[in-house]
Design a protein around this motif. Structure first.
Motif, PDB file in Angstrom:
ATOM      1  N   GLY A   1       0.815  -1.206   0.000  1.00  0.00           N
ATOM      2  CA  GLY A   1       0.000   0.000   0.000  1.00  0.00           C
ATOM      3  C   GLY A   1       0.850   1.258   0.000  1.00  0.00           C
ATOM      4  N   ALA A   2       0.177   2.396  -0.093  1.00  0.00           N
ATOM      5  CA  ALA A   2       0.847   3.696  -0.175  1.00  0.00           C
ATOM      6  C   ALA A   2       1.729   3.976   1.045  1.00  0.00           C
ATOM      7  N   LYS A   3       1.358   3.437   2.209  1.00  0.00           N
ATOM      8  CA  LYS A   3       2.127   3.673   3.433  1.00  0.00           C
ATOM      9  C   LYS A   3       3.130   2.550   3.716  1.00  0.00           C
ATOM     10  N   GLY A   4       3.319   1.643   2.738  1.00  0.00           N
ATOM     11  CA  GLY A   4       4.285   0.563   2.902  1.00  0.00           C
ATOM     12  C   GLY A   4       3.736  -0.680   3.571  1.00  0.00           C
ATOM     13  N   GLU A   5       2.446  -0.728   3.862  1.00  0.00           N
ATOM     14  CA  GLU A   5       1.864  -1.895   4.505  1.00  0.00           C
ATOM     15  C   GLU A   5       1.456  -2.938   3.456  1.00  0.00           C
ATOM     16  N   VAL A   6       1.471  -4.208   3.850  1.00  0.00           N
ATOM     17  CA  VAL A   6       1.072  -5.291   2.958  1.00  0.00           C
ATOM     18  C   VAL A   6      -0.447  -5.426   3.014  1.00  0.00           C
ATOM     19  N   GLU A   7      -1.066  -5.432   1.851  1.00  0.00           N
ATOM     20  CA  GLU A   7      -2.513  -5.596   1.743  1.00  0.00           C
ATOM     21  C   GLU A   7      -2.809  -6.885   0.989  1.00  0.00           C
ATOM     22  N   VAL A   8      -3.736  -7.693   1.489  1.00  0.00           N
ATOM     23  CA  VAL A   8      -4.176  -8.891   0.793  1.00  0.00           C
ATOM     24  C   VAL A   8      -5.381  -8.514  -0.057  1.00  0.00           C
ATOM     25  N   VAL A   9      -5.318  -8.853  -1.334  1.00  0.00           N
ATOM     26  CA  VAL A   9      -6.410  -8.584  -2.264  1.00  0.00           C
ATOM     27  C   VAL A   9      -7.023  -9.926  -2.633  1.00  0.00           C
ATOM     28  N   ASP A  10      -8.275 -10.134  -2.263  1.00  0.00           N
ATOM     29  CA  ASP A  10      -8.968 -11.396  -2.512  1.00  0.00           C
ATOM     30  C   ASP A  10     -10.041 -11.165  -3.570  1.00  0.00           C
ATOM     31  N   ALA A  11      -9.748 -11.552  -4.792  1.00  0.00           N
ATOM     32  CA  ALA A  11     -10.706 -11.439  -5.886  1.00  0.00           C
ATOM     33  C   ALA A  11     -11.074 -12.827  -6.404  1.00  0.00           C
ATOM     34  N   LEU A  12     -11.049 -13.827  -5.500  1.00  0.00           N
ATOM     35  CA  LEU A  12     -11.365 -15.191  -5.904  1.00  0.00           C
ATOM     36  C   LEU A  12     -12.858 -15.404  -6.144  1.00  0.00           C
ATOM     37  N   GLY A  13     -13.670 -14.716  -5.361  1.00  0.00           N
ATOM     38  CA  GLY A  13     -15.100 -14.940  -5.488  1.00  0.00           C
ATOM     39  C   GLY A  13     -15.541 -16.280  -4.913  1.00  0.00           C
ATOM     40  N   ILE A  14     -14.730 -16.838  -4.026  1.00  0.00           N
ATOM     41  CA  ILE A  14     -15.039 -18.118  -3.384  1.00  0.00           C
ATOM     42  C   ILE A  14     -15.316 -17.836  -1.920  1.00  0.00           C
ATOM     43  N   GLU A  15     -16.445 -18.354  -1.428  1.00  0.00           N
ATOM     44  CA  GLU A  15     -16.761 -18.152  -0.009  1.00  0.00           C
ATOM     45  C   GLU A  15     -15.856 -19.037   0.821  1.00  0.00           C
ATOM     46  N   LEU A  16     -15.088 -18.407   1.700  1.00  0.00           N
ATOM     47  CA  LEU A  16     -14.137 -19.129   2.537  1.00  0.00           C
ATOM     48  C   LEU A  16     -14.679 -19.260   3.955  1.00  0.00           C
ATOM     49  N   PRO A  17     -14.339 -20.362   4.650  1.00  0.00           N
ATOM     50  CA  PRO A  17     -14.808 -20.541   6.025  1.00  0.00           C
ATOM     51  C   PRO A  17     -14.328 -19.413   6.927  1.00  0.00           C
ATOM     52  N   LYS A  18     -15.133 -19.031   7.862  1.00  0.00           N
ATOM     53  CA  LYS A  18     -14.772 -17.978   8.822  1.00  0.00           C
ATOM     54  C   LYS A  18     -13.649 -18.475   9.729  1.00  0.00           C
ATOM     55  N   GLY A  19     -12.757 -17.573  10.100  1.00  0.00           N
ATOM     56  CA  GLY A  19     -11.702 -17.895  11.050  1.00  0.00           C
ATOM     57  C   GLY A  19     -10.460 -18.508  10.446  1.00  0.00           C
ATOM     58  N   LYS A  20     -10.422 -18.710   9.126  1.00  0.00           N
ATOM     59  CA  LYS A  20      -9.227 -19.254   8.480  1.00  0.00           C
ATOM     60  C   LYS A  20      -8.728 -18.244   7.467  1.00  0.00           C
ATOM     61  N   ASP A  21      -7.407 -18.181   7.320  1.00  0.00           N
ATOM     62  CA  ASP A  21      -6.898 -17.324   6.260  1.00  0.00           C
ATOM     63  C   ASP A  21      -7.125 -18.033   4.925  1.00  0.00           C
TER      64      ASP A  21
END
Length: 119
Positions: free
Chosen positions: A90-110
């Protein structure tokens, strides 16, 4: 000149997961193109999109996406990536995860853990 270089090996990140009865596959970046071709050929009786001359080297899916497809592969239609999971800085040097899979993932798991466990 002042930027540091980082080399990542994605070969251990090599999951290949068929979707829609084998019409599409979800591949991790390190999956080999030859491995994808073998899976769709053996399990689903169809030719993989990227049967390249260099497939004996088993280049990674990420490499195939980065370098595109062309030549004789155009008779099969263009290969493309319509969904992705990736990180960006990101603009401030932080890592951002971009999830454009469109797959519903279970809650609580990366996302990578959920996709790897085939939940």
């Amino acid at each position: 000149a002042g930027r540091k270089n980082i080399v990542l090996s994605m070969r251990r990140c090599d999951g290949i997961f068929p979707m829609d009865g084998g019409k599409r596959v979800l591949c991790f970046a390190g999956a080999g193109i030859r491995d994808v071709h073998g899976l769709v050929s053996e399990k689903f009786g169809r030719e993989g999109h990227s049967a390249l001359g260099s497939s004996f080297l088993n280049p990674s899916v990420a490499g195939g996406v980065a370098f595109g497809s062309g030549g004789t592969q155009l008779r099969k239609g263009p290969a493309y990536t319509d969904r992705a999971l990736y990180c960006k800085i990101g603009a401030k040097g932080e890592v951002e995860v971009v999830d454009a899979l469109g797959i519903e993932l279970p809650k609580g798991k990366d996302a990578l853990t959920a996709l790897s466990s085939k939940d």
